[in-house]
Design an enzyme around this catalytic site. Structure first.
Site, PDB file in Angstrom:
ATOM      1  N   HIS A 168      -8.195   3.635   3.954  1.00 24.30           N
ATOM      2  CA  HIS A 168      -8.350   4.303   5.244  1.00 24.30           C
ATOM      3  C   HIS A 168      -9.791   4.324   5.757  1.00 24.30           C
ATOM      4  CE1 HIS A 168      -4.347   5.555   4.307  1.00 24.30           C
ATOM      5  NE2 HIS A 168      -4.254   6.355   5.351  1.00 24.30           N
ATOM      6  N   THR A 207      -6.080   3.190  -4.864  1.00 21.41           N
ATOM      7  CA  THR A 207      -5.597   4.069  -5.933  1.00 21.41           C
ATOM      8  C   THR A 207      -4.719   3.260  -6.893  1.00 21.41           C
ATOM      9  OG1 THR A 207      -5.593   5.863  -4.317  1.00 21.41           O
ATOM     10  CG2 THR A 207      -4.453   6.263  -6.386  1.00 21.41           C
ATOM     11  N   GLY A 251      -3.010   8.993  -3.636  1.00 26.27           N
ATOM     12  CA  GLY A 251      -4.355   9.404  -4.078  1.00 26.27           C
ATOM     13  C   GLY A 251      -4.413  10.717  -4.810  1.00 26.27           C
ATOM     14  N   CYS A 301      -3.851  -1.048  -1.890  1.00 25.02           N
ATOM     15  CA  CYS A 301      -4.171   0.360  -2.140  1.00 25.02           C
ATOM     16  C   CYS A 301      -5.221   0.474  -3.257  1.00 25.02           C
ATOM     17  CB  CYS A 301      -2.887   1.065  -2.565  1.00 25.02           C
ATOM     18  SG  CYS A 301      -3.102   2.800  -2.946  1.00 25.02           S
ATOM     19  N   GLU A 361      -5.639   8.841   9.513  1.00 27.35           N
ATOM     20  CA  GLU A 361      -4.207   8.816   9.901  1.00 27.35           C
ATOM     21  C   GLU A 361      -4.001   9.448  11.270  1.00 27.35           C
ATOM     22  OE1 GLU A 361      -0.957   8.734   7.835  1.00 27.35           O
ATOM     23  OE2 GLU A 361      -1.932   7.369   6.448  1.00 27.35           O
ATOM     24  N   CYS A 367     -11.276   3.051  -0.326  1.00 32.18           N
ATOM     25  CA  CYS A 367      -9.973   3.556   0.104  1.00 32.18           C
ATOM     26  C   CYS A 367      -9.562   2.787   1.350  1.00 32.18           C
ATOM     27  CB  CYS A 367     -10.073   5.052   0.402  1.00 32.18           C
ATOM     28  SG  CYS A 367      -8.562   5.751   1.089  1.00 32.18           S
ATOM     29  N   ASP A 402       0.868  -1.181   0.000  1.00 29.75           N
ATOM     30  CA  ASP A 402       0.000   0.000   0.000  1.00 29.75           C
ATOM     31  C   ASP A 402       0.902   1.227   0.000  1.00 29.75           C
ATOM     32  OD1 ASP A 402      -2.329   1.611   0.294  1.00 29.75           O
ATOM     33  OD2 ASP A 402      -1.908   1.806   2.421  1.00 29.75           O
ATOM     34  N   SER A 403       0.301   2.371  -0.219  1.00 30.73           N
ATOM     35  CA  SER A 403       1.056   3.619  -0.152  1.00 30.73           C
ATOM     36  C   SER A 403       1.508   3.923   1.280  1.00 30.73           C
ATOM     37  CB  SER A 403       0.190   4.762  -0.677  1.00 30.73           C
ATOM     38  OG  SER A 403      -1.038   4.783   0.023  1.00 30.73           O
TER      39      SER A 403
HETATM   40  N1  DGL Z   1      -3.980   3.791  -0.003  1.00 28.55           N
HETATM   41  C1  DGL Z   1      -4.739   4.843  -0.642  1.00 28.55           C
HETATM   42  C2  DGL Z   1      -6.004   4.251  -1.230  1.00 28.55           C
HETATM   43  O1  DGL Z   1      -6.501   3.223  -0.841  1.00 28.55           O
HETATM   44  C3  DGL Z   1      -5.071   5.962   0.323  1.00 28.55           C
HETATM   45  C4  DGL Z   1      -3.890   6.771   0.754  1.00 28.55           C
HETATM   46  C5  DGL Z   1      -3.153   7.453  -0.367  1.00 28.55           C
HETATM   47  O2  DGL Z   1      -3.710   8.370  -1.010  1.00 28.55           O
HETATM   48  O3  DGL Z   1      -2.042   7.054  -0.635  1.00 28.55           O
HETATM   49  O4  DGL Z   1      -6.557   4.808  -2.152  1.00 28.55           O
END
Ligand code: DGL
Length: 273
Positions: free
Chosen positions: A188, A74, A42, A72, A152, A186, A9-10
């Site tokens: 989060h 995105t 994102g 992730c 976060e 997403c 993931d990011s």
């Molecule tokens: N992991 C990203 C998502 O699920 C969210 C956080 C980001 O923008 O990196 O889209």
């Protein structure tokens, strides 16, 4: 069979997906990479996200994994095809298609709303995936970037989070016939689910792509014969590209259990993978 399943993931948000994978496949080992140095994905363009995703995948492949889950949303909206082609025959699974099919199963009215980052919403990948399964679906897509920061911060409920949820979601419910299903598109957003459910009321079902991805992973990896036999509890190793201490602290919110401060190994990604 004995290699771990790679998950990336990011940042820390993908730990919601890791948690769902561990609940579903407790015997498996996992290697999780959070690209914290370059978060957020994102707000970035698709070509940048694809490049980052390739670098993350290359690092995990070099360490040795038997399958890859893109936690992730995105990245799942733009990169799975490229990764599957580049790292074939490694099985690659994103969170987007399982989320879309869960939404199609959940809706009765056919009106589905998706919330995600700007990148996920801009490309329209969720809407396309839903329309491929149900052409007459009415899909409303909404970018909710502030939810990422709230999660976060660990502000999963409380007045600020409720106010943000009202600001994004009240227009969705008031302008025309409201959706009966909302996809948490997403990493989060699952931790905000109780607040979102309270703001939306009981007429809207929330679809969490983490749980449905774990289900899909279990089915697909089992049919490929790459899963360990059930029994025991597998290990998890955590890698991050920056801020191991913050990763461990904030990550606990998403994983649902505390991460010891020394649990996260810092890694460097090659600039031109
Ligand atoms: N992991 C990203 C998502 O699920 C969210 C956080 C980001 O923008 O990196 O889209």
């Amino acid at each position: 069979v004995h290699l771990p399943i790679g998950v990336f993931d990011s940042g820390v948000g993908g730990l919601t997906v890791l948690k769902a994978l561990r609940d579903r496949l407790p015997q498996e080992d996992f290697l999780y990479l959070g690209d914290t140095a370059r978060l957020p994905y994102g707000t970035k363009t698709a070509s940048t996200v694809v490049r980052y995703a390739e670098q993350c995948a290359a690092l995990l492949v070099a360490r040795g994994i038997k399958a890859l889950v893109l936690a992730c949303n995105t990245a799942s909206a733009v990169a799975p095809g490229r990764l599957a082609a580049r790292f074939a025959p490694l099985p690659v699974l994103g969170v987007l298609l399982p989320g879309a099919s869960a939404a199609v199963r959940a809706t009765r009215s056919g009106h589905i709303a998706i919330i995600g980052t700007e990148g996920t919403i801009r490309g329209g990948a969720y809407a396309k995936a839903i329309h491929a399964l149900r052409p007459d679906a009415n899909v409303t897509s909404l970018a909710c970037p502030v939810f990422v920061s709230l999660a976060e911060e660990g502000w999963t409920d409380g007045p600020v989070t409720r106010a943000a949820a009202h600001a994004y979601l009240d227009p969705l419910m008031a302008n025309g016939p409201p959706p009966d299903t909302l996809v948490l598109g997403c990493t989060h957003f699952p931790v905000l689910a109780p607040t979102l459910a309270e703001v939306l009321g009981p007429s809207v079902r929330l679809v969490d792509s983490a749980a449905t991805t774990a289900e899909e992973a279990a089915g697909r990896f089992d049919s490929l014969g790459i899963l360990k036999r059930p029994g025991g509890r597998g290990r998890v190793a955590f890698l991050a590209t920056e801020g191991a201490e913050r990763f461990a602290r904030v990550g606990g919110v998403f994983l649902g259990e505390a991460l010891p401060p020394g649990a996260v190994e810092l890694v460097d990604l090659p600039a031109h993978a």
